[in-house]
Design a protein around this motif. Structure first.
Motif, PDB file in Angstrom:
ATOM      1  N   VAL A  35       0.836  -1.203   0.000  1.00  0.00           N
ATOM      2  CA  VAL A  35       0.000   0.000   0.000  1.00  0.00           C
ATOM      3  C   VAL A  35       0.869   1.250   0.000  1.00  0.00           C
ATOM      4  CG1 VAL A  35      -1.747   1.315   1.267  1.00  0.00           C
ATOM      5  CG2 VAL A  35      -1.965  -1.171   1.069  1.00  0.00           C
ATOM      6  N   ASP A  36       1.880   1.293   0.877  1.00  0.00           N
ATOM      7  CA  ASP A  36       2.790   2.452   0.898  1.00  0.00           C
ATOM      8  C   ASP A  36       3.501   2.609  -0.444  1.00  0.00           C
ATOM      9  OD1 ASP A  36       2.195   3.207   3.470  1.00  0.00           O
ATOM     10  OD2 ASP A  36       4.029   2.389   4.362  1.00  0.00           O
ATOM     11  N   ALA A  37       3.953   1.495  -1.019  1.00  0.00           N
ATOM     12  CA  ALA A  37       4.682   1.553  -2.287  1.00  0.00           C
ATOM     13  C   ALA A  37       3.799   2.088  -3.408  1.00  0.00           C
ATOM     14  CB  ALA A  37       5.216   0.170  -2.641  1.00  0.00           C
ATOM     15  N   ILE A  38       2.555   1.629  -3.479  1.00  0.00           N
ATOM     16  CA  ILE A  38       1.649   2.084  -4.533  1.00  0.00           C
ATOM     17  C   ILE A  38       1.290   3.552  -4.337  1.00  0.00           C
ATOM     18  CG2 ILE A  38      -0.680   1.809  -5.490  1.00  0.00           C
ATOM     19  CD1 ILE A  38      -0.323  -1.224  -4.994  1.00  0.00           C
ATOM     20  N   ILE A  39       1.039   3.943  -3.099  1.00  0.00           N
ATOM     21  CA  ILE A  39       0.724   5.353  -2.808  1.00  0.00           C
ATOM     22  C   ILE A  39       1.908   6.230  -3.185  1.00  0.00           C
ATOM     23  CG2 ILE A  39       0.275   7.027  -0.971  1.00  0.00           C
ATOM     24  CD1 ILE A  39      -1.355   4.772   0.420  1.00  0.00           C
ATOM     25  N   ASN A  40       3.111   5.833  -2.769  1.00  0.00           N
ATOM     26  CA  ASN A  40       4.311   6.609  -3.096  1.00  0.00           C
ATOM     27  C   ASN A  40       4.496   6.715  -4.601  1.00  0.00           C
ATOM     28  OD1 ASN A  40       5.079   7.208  -0.481  1.00  0.00           O
ATOM     29  ND2 ASN A  40       6.325   5.374  -0.286  1.00  0.00           N
ATOM     30  N   ASP A  41       4.276   5.606  -5.303  1.00  0.00           N
ATOM     31  CA  ASP A  41       4.421   5.596  -6.756  1.00  0.00           C
ATOM     32  C   ASP A  41       3.399   6.525  -7.408  1.00  0.00           C
ATOM     33  OD1 ASP A  41       5.807   4.524  -9.033  1.00  0.00           O
ATOM     34  OD2 ASP A  41       3.989   3.391  -9.483  1.00  0.00           O
ATOM     35  N   ALA A  42       2.149   6.471  -6.939  1.00  0.00           N
ATOM     36  CA  ALA A  42       1.101   7.330  -7.509  1.00  0.00           C
ATOM     37  C   ALA A  42       1.419   8.803  -7.276  1.00  0.00           C
ATOM     38  CB  ALA A  42      -0.254   6.987  -6.896  1.00  0.00           C
ATOM     39  N   ILE A  43       1.891   9.118  -6.080  1.00  0.00           N
ATOM     40  CA  ILE A  43       2.187  10.513  -5.761  1.00  0.00           C
ATOM     41  C   ILE A  43       3.424  10.996  -6.517  1.00  0.00           C
ATOM     42  CG2 ILE A  43       2.966  12.049  -3.916  1.00  0.00           C
ATOM     43  CD1 ILE A  43       0.962  10.650  -2.100  1.00  0.00           C
ATOM     44  N   LYS A  44       4.415  10.135  -6.677  1.00  0.00           N
ATOM     45  CA  LYS A  44       5.620  10.522  -7.421  1.00  0.00           C
ATOM     46  C   LYS A  44       5.308  10.853  -8.871  1.00  0.00           C
ATOM     47  CE  LYS A  44       9.015   8.084  -4.660  1.00  0.00           C
ATOM     48  NZ  LYS A  44       9.877   6.915  -4.547  1.00  0.00           N
ATOM     49  N   HIS A  45       4.242  10.278  -9.399  1.00  0.00           N
ATOM     50  CA  HIS A  45       3.887  10.509 -10.793  1.00  0.00           C
ATOM     51  C   HIS A  45       2.699  11.447 -10.935  1.00  0.00           C
ATOM     52  CE1 HIS A  45       6.251   6.776 -10.938  1.00  0.00           C
ATOM     53  NE2 HIS A  45       6.756   7.357 -12.001  1.00  0.00           N
ATOM     54  N   LYS A  92      -5.033   5.784  -0.282  1.00  0.00           N
ATOM     55  CA  LYS A  92      -5.811   4.583  -0.563  1.00  0.00           C
ATOM     56  C   LYS A  92      -6.871   4.869  -1.618  1.00  0.00           C
ATOM     57  CE  LYS A  92      -5.215   2.385   3.934  1.00  0.00           C
ATOM     58  NZ  LYS A  92      -5.882   2.003   5.177  1.00  0.00           N
ATOM     59  N   GLN A  93      -7.488   6.037  -1.525  1.00  0.00           N
ATOM     60  CA  GLN A  93      -8.500   6.416  -2.515  1.00  0.00           C
ATOM     61  C   GLN A  93      -7.870   6.568  -3.897  1.00  0.00           C
ATOM     62  OE1 GLN A  93     -11.562   6.257  -1.568  1.00  0.00           O
ATOM     63  NE2 GLN A  93     -12.392   6.768  -3.535  1.00  0.00           N
ATOM     64  N   LEU A  94      -6.687   7.197  -3.954  1.00  0.00           N
ATOM     65  CA  LEU A  94      -5.961   7.313  -5.225  1.00  0.00           C
ATOM     66  C   LEU A  94      -5.654   5.938  -5.802  1.00  0.00           C
ATOM     67  CD1 LEU A  94      -3.354  10.133  -4.510  1.00  0.00           C
ATOM     68  CD2 LEU A  94      -5.134  10.190  -6.255  1.00  0.00           C
ATOM     69  N   MET A  95      -5.267   5.009  -4.939  1.00  0.00           N
ATOM     70  CA  MET A  95      -4.932   3.670  -5.375  1.00  0.00           C
ATOM     71  C   MET A  95      -6.167   2.974  -5.960  1.00  0.00           C
ATOM     72  SD  MET A  95      -3.029   0.675  -3.207  1.00  0.00           S
ATOM     73  CE  MET A  95      -4.356   0.503  -2.048  1.00  0.00           C
ATOM     74  N   LYS A  96      -7.328   3.113  -5.297  1.00  0.00           N
ATOM     75  CA  LYS A  96      -8.557   2.504  -5.798  1.00  0.00           C
ATOM     76  C   LYS A  96      -8.961   3.099  -7.137  1.00  0.00           C
ATOM     77  CE  LYS A  96     -10.587   1.140  -1.394  1.00  0.00           C
ATOM     78  NZ  LYS A  96     -11.675   1.365  -0.445  1.00  0.00           N
ATOM     79  N   GLU A  97      -8.869   4.422  -7.256  1.00  0.00           N
ATOM     80  CA  GLU A  97      -9.220   5.074  -8.519  1.00  0.00           C
ATOM     81  C   GLU A  97      -8.287   4.629  -9.637  1.00  0.00           C
ATOM     82  OE1 GLU A  97      -9.408   9.309  -7.929  1.00  0.00           O
ATOM     83  OE2 GLU A  97     -10.802   9.077  -6.259  1.00  0.00           O
ATOM     84  N   SER A  98      -7.004   4.531  -9.339  1.00  0.00           N
ATOM     85  CA  SER A  98      -6.033   4.072 -10.325  1.00  0.00           C
ATOM     86  C   SER A  98      -6.347   2.645 -10.760  1.00  0.00           C
ATOM     87  CB  SER A  98      -4.636   4.164  -9.735  1.00  0.00           C
ATOM     88  OG  SER A  98      -3.683   3.684 -10.634  1.00  0.00           O
ATOM     89  N   SER A  99      -6.706   1.799  -9.797  1.00  0.00           N
ATOM     90  CA  SER A  99      -7.051   0.413 -10.094  1.00  0.00           C
ATOM     91  C   SER A  99      -8.291   0.337 -10.977  1.00  0.00           C
ATOM     92  CB  SER A  99      -7.281  -0.334  -8.783  1.00  0.00           C
ATOM     93  OG  SER A  99      -7.695  -1.650  -9.035  1.00  0.00           O
ATOM     94  N   ARG A 100      -9.291   1.169 -10.689  1.00  0.00           N
ATOM     95  CA  ARG A 100     -10.521   1.176 -11.500  1.00  0.00           C
ATOM     96  C   ARG A 100     -10.228   1.613 -12.919  1.00  0.00           C
ATOM     97  NH1 ARG A 100     -13.238   3.672  -6.658  1.00  0.00           N
ATOM     98  NH2 ARG A 100     -14.143   1.889  -5.588  1.00  0.00           N
TER      99      ARG A 100
END
Length: 99
Positions: free
Chosen positions: A47-57, A86-94
């Motif tokens: 979860v931390d890795a995906i959040i960090n990746d989403a925010i970095k981009h 977490k919300q960013l991660m869900k939206e990205s997944s969708r």
């Protein structure tokens, strides 16, 4: 080799539950997903890795100039920021599912 059994609870209305029900072998499918996560993020909190990746981009515009935001959320104790991630991660997944 010691073996440990783990249980997972899911909302029966969730897309994750629908995915799990479509698998011939939940154990095999989850093992392959874990292998993919290790390949992409290593042995770290996913979860931390995906959040960090989403925010970095993430890019924003300020006064019509594009700026990149670099934030490291590892070991973050800010629950609101964690929820946003977490919300960013869900939206990205969708979005990926729609492609």
């Amino acid at each position: 080799m010691p073996i440990k059994q783990m249980g997972v609870r899911m909302d029966t209305e969730s897309p994750e539950y629908r995915w799990r029900k479509a698998q011939r072998s939940s154990q095999e499918s989850l093992t392959r997903l874990i292998d993919m996560a290790i390949e992409n993020y290593g042995y770290t909190d996913l979860v931390d890795a995906i959040i960090n990746d989403a925010i970095k981009h993430t890019k924003i515009s300020v006064n019509s100039n594009e700026k990149e935001i670099f934030v490291d959320l590892s070991k973050s104790t800010d629950e609101k920021l964690n929820e946003l991630g977490k919300q960013l991660m869900k939206e990205s997944s969708r979005r990926l599912k729609k492609k």
